[in-house]
Design a protein around this motif. Structure first.
Motif, short mmCIF file in Angstrom:
data_model
loop_
_atom_site.label_atom_id
_atom_site.label_comp_id
_atom_site.label_asym_id
_atom_site.label_seq_id
_atom_site.Cartn_x
_atom_site.Cartn_y
_atom_site.Cartn_z
N TYR A 1 0.99 -0.87 -0.24
CA TYR A 1 0.10 0.03 0.30
C TYR A 1 1.08 0.92 0.08
CZ TYR A 1 -4.50 -2.45 0.78
OH TYR A 1 -5.92 -2.89 0.78
N PRO A 2 0.28 2.43 -0.59
CA PRO A 2 1.02 3.85 -0.41
C PRO A 2 1.17 3.73 1.30
CG PRO A 2 -0.72 3.61 -2.20
CD PRO A 2 -1.18 2.26 -1.53
N LEU A 3 2.77 4.37 1.25
CA LEU A 3 3.09 4.76 2.69
C LEU A 3 1.95 5.69 2.93
CD1 LEU A 3 5.07 5.16 5.50
CD2 LEU A 3 5.87 7.00 4.02
N ASN A 4 1.40 6.29 2.18
CA ASN A 4 0.71 7.74 2.93
C ASN A 4 -0.81 7.04 3.87
OD1 ASN A 4 -0.13 7.46 0.56
ND2 ASN A 4 -1.51 9.10 0.84
N ILE A 5 -1.19 5.84 2.99
CA ILE A 5 -2.36 5.49 3.12
C ILE A 5 -1.78 4.32 4.67
CG2 ILE A 5 -4.12 3.20 2.70
CD1 ILE A 5 -4.64 6.26 0.99
N VAL A 6 -0.99 3.90 4.55
CA VAL A 6 -0.61 3.25 5.62
C VAL A 6 -0.85 3.76 6.93
CG1 VAL A 6 1.13 1.53 6.93
CG2 VAL A 6 0.92 1.46 4.01
N ASN A 7 0.08 5.32 6.87
CA ASN A 7 0.17 6.10 7.84
C ASN A 7 -1.00 6.68 8.38
OD1 ASN A 7 3.07 6.17 8.31
ND2 ASN A 7 3.36 7.74 6.36
N LYS A 8 -1.93 7.06 7.41
CA LYS A 8 -2.84 7.25 7.83
C LYS A 8 -4.15 6.07 8.62
CE LYS A 8 -6.60 10.38 8.02
NZ LYS A 8 -6.63 11.21 8.84
N ALA A 9 -3.77 4.87 8.16
CA ALA A 9 -4.45 3.79 8.84
C ALA A 9 -3.79 3.51 10.34
CB ALA A 9 -4.18 2.08 8.12
N LEU A 10 -2.67 3.76 10.47
CA LEU A 10 -2.44 4.02 11.70
C LEU A 10 -2.39 4.96 12.55
CD1 LEU A 10 1.44 3.22 11.06
CD2 LEU A 10 0.45 1.86 11.90
N GLU A 11 -2.86 5.96 11.96
CA GLU A 11 -2.95 6.85 12.40
C GLU A 11 -4.48 7.03 13.13
OE1 GLU A 11 -3.61 11.24 10.74
OE2 GLU A 11 -1.72 10.56 10.13
N MET A 12 -5.70 5.77 12.58
CA MET A 12 -6.69 5.91 12.51
C MET A 12 -6.53 4.90 14.11
SD MET A 12 -8.86 7.90 10.37
CE MET A 12 -10.67 6.99 10.44
N THR A 13 -6.22 3.67 13.69
CA THR A 13 -5.95 2.74 14.44
C THR A 13 -5.33 3.13 15.92
OG1 THR A 13 -4.31 1.76 13.95
CG2 THR A 13 -5.56 1.13 13.50
N GLY A 14 -4.91 4.45 16.15
CA GLY A 14 -3.88 5.08 17.45
C GLY A 14 -2.61 4.54 16.95
N ASP A 15 -2.32 4.20 16.19
CA ASP A 15 -0.88 3.51 16.57
C ASP A 15 0.65 4.73 16.27
OD1 ASP A 15 -1.67 0.72 17.22
OD2 ASP A 15 -1.76 0.09 14.59
N LEU A 16 -0.30 5.38 15.23
CA LEU A 16 0.89 6.47 15.11
C LEU A 16 0.08 7.64 15.49
CD1 LEU A 16 3.62 7.06 13.39
CD2 LEU A 16 2.22 7.47 11.20
N ASP A 17 0.60 8.88 16.46
CA ASP A 17 0.22 10.08 16.40
C ASP A 17 0.54 11.43 15.36
OD1 ASP A 17 -0.91 9.04 18.82
OD2 ASP A 17 -0.14 9.27 19.54
N GLY A 18 -0.06 11.12 14.19
CA GLY A 18 0.32 11.89 13.35
C GLY A 18 1.55 11.74 12.75
N LEU A 19 2.11 12.06 11.60
CA LEU A 19 3.45 12.08 11.10
C LEU A 19 4.34 12.08 11.79
CD1 LEU A 19 4.75 10.98 8.71
CD2 LEU A 19 4.71 12.03 7.31
N HIS A 20 4.21 13.65 12.17
CA HIS A 20 5.29 13.96 12.32
C HIS A 20 5.35 14.17 13.52
CE1 HIS A 20 5.77 16.52 8.65
NE2 HIS A 20 4.52 16.39 8.71
N GLU A 21 3.83 13.51 14.83
CA GLU A 21 4.27 13.82 15.95
C GLU A 21 5.05 11.68 16.32
OE1 GLU A 21 3.58 15.01 19.24
OE2 GLU A 21 3.31 16.63 17.87
N GLY A 22 4.76 11.01 15.86
CA GLY A 22 5.79 9.72 15.58
C GLY A 22 7.11 10.03 15.48
N MET A 23 7.44 10.67 14.32
CA MET A 23 8.58 10.78 13.84
C MET A 23 9.57 11.91 15.28
SD MET A 23 8.35 10.65 9.89
CE MET A 23 9.64 10.41 9.87
N ARG A 24 9.01 12.56 16.07
CA ARG A 24 9.25 13.37 16.55
C ARG A 24 10.62 12.43 17.72
NH1 ARG A 24 5.82 17.59 19.30
NH2 ARG A 24 5.68 17.97 16.82
N SER A 25 11.73 13.23 17.83
CA SER A 25 12.58 12.77 19.08
C SER A 25 12.01 12.97 20.05
CB SER A 25 13.77 13.28 19.26
OG SER A 25 15.36 12.96 19.26
#
Length: 67
Positions: free
Chosen positions: A19-43
């Motif tokens: 799947y395209p990365l943006n779809i996977v990231n959106k799915a992760l956000e929807m399930t609560g496994d990723l708090d937004g792309l920038h939040e998840g990548m913050r050091s």
């Protein structure tokens, strides 16, 4: 995309479907496994302090990484 569709996509990704990365990231956000792309990548900071400026070279000069 709803929660159930997000889980279905993530299950398919785990099974090897592409799947395209943006779809996977959106799915992760929807399930609560990723708090937004920038939040998840913050050091979260470093586990140890950086060495002194002269620690990288024996002659005491800078290694160019830390000034």
């Amino acid at each position: 995309m709803n929660y159930e569709m997000a889980n279905l996509i993530l299950d398919r990704v785990v099974d090897g479907e592409s799947y395209p990365l943006n779809i996977v990231n959106k799915a992760l956000e929807m399930t609560g496994d990723l708090d937004g792309l920038h939040e998840g990548m913050r050091s979260q900071g470093m586990d140890y302090p950086l060495p002194q400026k002269s620690a990288g070279r024996r002659d005491g000069g800078s290694n160019g990484l830390v000034d």
